[in-house]
Design an enzyme around this catalytic site. Structure first.
Site, mmCIF file in Angstrom:
data_model
loop_
_atom_site.group_PDB
_atom_site.id
_atom_site.type_symbol
_atom_site.label_atom_id
_atom_site.label_comp_id
_atom_site.label_asym_id
_atom_site.label_seq_id
_atom_site.Cartn_x
_atom_site.Cartn_y
_atom_site.Cartn_z
ATOM 1 N N ALA A 1 -8.376 4.667 5.912
ATOM 2 C CA ALA A 1 -7.961 4.383 7.290
ATOM 3 C C ALA A 1 -6.540 4.921 7.486
ATOM 4 O O ALA A 1 -5.699 4.776 6.597
ATOM 5 C CB ALA A 1 -7.996 2.876 7.538
ATOM 6 N N LYS A 2 -6.296 5.524 8.649
ATOM 7 C CA LYS A 2 -4.940 6.048 8.909
ATOM 8 C C LYS A 2 -4.085 4.933 9.506
ATOM 9 O O LYS A 2 -3.838 4.894 10.720
ATOM 10 C CB LYS A 2 -5.008 7.250 9.853
ATOM 11 C CG LYS A 2 -5.111 8.581 9.103
ATOM 12 C CD LYS A 2 -5.131 9.752 10.041
ATOM 13 C CE LYS A 2 -3.772 10.385 10.224
ATOM 14 N NZ LYS A 2 -3.322 11.157 9.075
ATOM 15 N N VAL A 3 -3.679 4.037 8.626
ATOM 16 C CA VAL A 3 -2.867 2.883 9.031
ATOM 17 C C VAL A 3 -1.397 3.297 8.939
ATOM 18 O O VAL A 3 -0.982 3.914 7.944
ATOM 19 C CB VAL A 3 -3.161 1.682 8.099
ATOM 20 C CG1 VAL A 3 -2.253 0.506 8.423
ATOM 21 C CG2 VAL A 3 -4.633 1.284 8.214
ATOM 22 N N PHE B 1 -3.418 5.331 13.583
ATOM 23 C CA PHE B 1 -3.179 6.553 14.355
ATOM 24 C C PHE B 1 -4.116 7.676 13.923
ATOM 25 O O PHE B 1 -4.881 7.536 12.966
ATOM 26 C CB PHE B 1 -1.711 6.982 14.254
ATOM 27 C CG PHE B 1 -1.287 7.533 12.909
ATOM 28 C CD1 PHE B 1 -1.042 6.691 11.830
ATOM 29 C CD2 PHE B 1 -1.120 8.901 12.719
ATOM 30 C CE1 PHE B 1 -0.636 7.204 10.598
ATOM 31 C CE2 PHE B 1 -0.715 9.414 11.500
ATOM 32 C CZ PHE B 1 -0.474 8.568 10.426
ATOM 33 N N TYR C 1 1.862 5.102 5.427
ATOM 34 C CA TYR C 1 2.615 6.357 5.369
ATOM 35 C C TYR C 1 4.015 6.211 4.771
ATOM 36 O O TYR C 1 4.718 7.198 4.570
ATOM 37 C CB TYR C 1 2.581 7.041 6.751
ATOM 38 C CG TYR C 1 1.230 7.732 6.839
ATOM 39 C CD1 TYR C 1 1.081 9.052 6.460
ATOM 40 C CD2 TYR C 1 0.088 7.005 7.133
ATOM 41 C CE1 TYR C 1 -0.165 9.660 6.423
ATOM 42 C CE2 TYR C 1 -1.163 7.594 7.096
ATOM 43 C CZ TYR C 1 -1.279 8.918 6.740
ATOM 44 O OH TYR C 1 -2.509 9.521 6.670
#
Ligand code: PMP
Length: 295
Positions: free
Chosen positions: A152-154, A37, A158
């Site tokens: 990386a915004k995996v 995202f 989160y």
């Protein structure tokens, strides 16, 4: 807060009502956190809606899809144009934009070749508010960069941010600060960190952190206006000896810290580089610094 009957989202090539969105409970993203995202902001300016650094954000989204072997064909330019159209269809200028690529119904541990791509946007105020933050050093560390792609915004990454934020809030703090696996200061749950000592700024180098777009914007502004800044590892003890500290992020923008655990940062916030950078960053995102430089 995020949508109403009228809200429009972009979903798999079409603009549809947010209320028409469906989710598969068999999605790999739900079971294993395999999705990517972005968090982007647009600002209401004299020239209309202005998305801040859309190419950089979409480049990071494409990088995330690439490292996770998720098929994703759009170019940065196409994505930027779609996002401007989405803002217009929603009548939004000051907005937070959340693109997400999810993976399909597949219970194997191999990236599914079925994906959904959705862009949602909504009106959103300051993420961390306007007051100075009271921060807790988390017992959770940032992930080992050999266990995942930290830049990386995996979606699954989160969980670490959620654990540390829950811990901070349960203990009466506003936010969490996480160390890396070597015990150096890394970053906040969703923002990067800068410390000020004797008129100079320090921020952890890339390696164990998200390479924040706000972080690099702030470093560029520092270089332009002559604020000394160095990318360097530092420990929590060094940070508890600093004059001031601030976080940077798309949602948080530039926000000062009041304290870290039981340590109060001694400088008056208004007398710090962080405060100046908070104001300069605001002008930068509104496109007012370029105009000032050009004229
Ligand atoms: N660190 C983490 C863990 C984040 O999630 C974010 C938000 N993307 C940041 C830092 C700040 O990055 P940016 O300035 O690109 O929003």
């Amino acid at each position: 807060m995020y949508f109403n009957e009228e809200s429009v989202v972009f979903c798999n090539g079409k603009f549809i009502k947010a209320t028409e969105l469906t989710t598969s409970s068999y999605s790999q993203s739900i079971h294993y956190g395999n999705g990517v995202f972005e968090g982007i902001r647009s600002y209401d300016t004299d020239q209309g809606a202005r998305i801040f650094k859309p190419y950089e954000h979409y480049k990071r989204l494409k990088f995330g899809a690439d490292v996770m072997d998720i098929k994703f064909e759009y170019t940065e330019e196409e994505l930027t144009n779609i996002t401007y159209e989405l803002l217009e269809r929603n009548g939004l200028k000051d907005a937070y934009i959340r693109p997400v690529i999810t993976t399909g119904a597949d219970m194997s541990l191999l990236t599914s070749d079925k994906t959904d791509f959705i862009i949602q946007c909504w009106e959103w105020g300051k993420y961390m508010g306007d007051k100075l933050l009271r921060v807790k050093t988390s017992k959770f560390q940032r992930p080992n960069p050999k266990s995942c792609f930290v830049e990386a915004k995996v979606t699954g990454h989160y969980v670490n941010s959620i654990l540390s934020t829950n811990e901070a809030k349960k203990n009466g703090f506003d936010e969490a600060l996480l160390l890396d696996m070597n015990g150096n200061v890394a970053e906040c749950s969703g923002a990067n960190v800068f410390m000020e000592k004797d008129g100079k700024l320090y921020t952890p180098p890339r390696g164990h952190i998200m390479a924040g777009i706000t972080r690099s914007t702030v470093i560029d502004i520092c270089k332009e206006v002559g604020i000394p800044v160095e990318e360097k590892h530092f420990t929590i003890d060094e940070l508890k000896n600093a004059d001031a500290c601030f976080f940077t992020g798309t949602a948080a923008e530039v926000v000062g810290l009041q304290s870290l655990d039981n340590y109060q940062f001694p400088s008056e916030w208004k007398d710090t580089h962080g405060y100046n950078l908070m104001k300069l960053y605001k002008r930068e995102v509104l496109g007012q610094r370029q105009k000032a430089k050009a004229s």
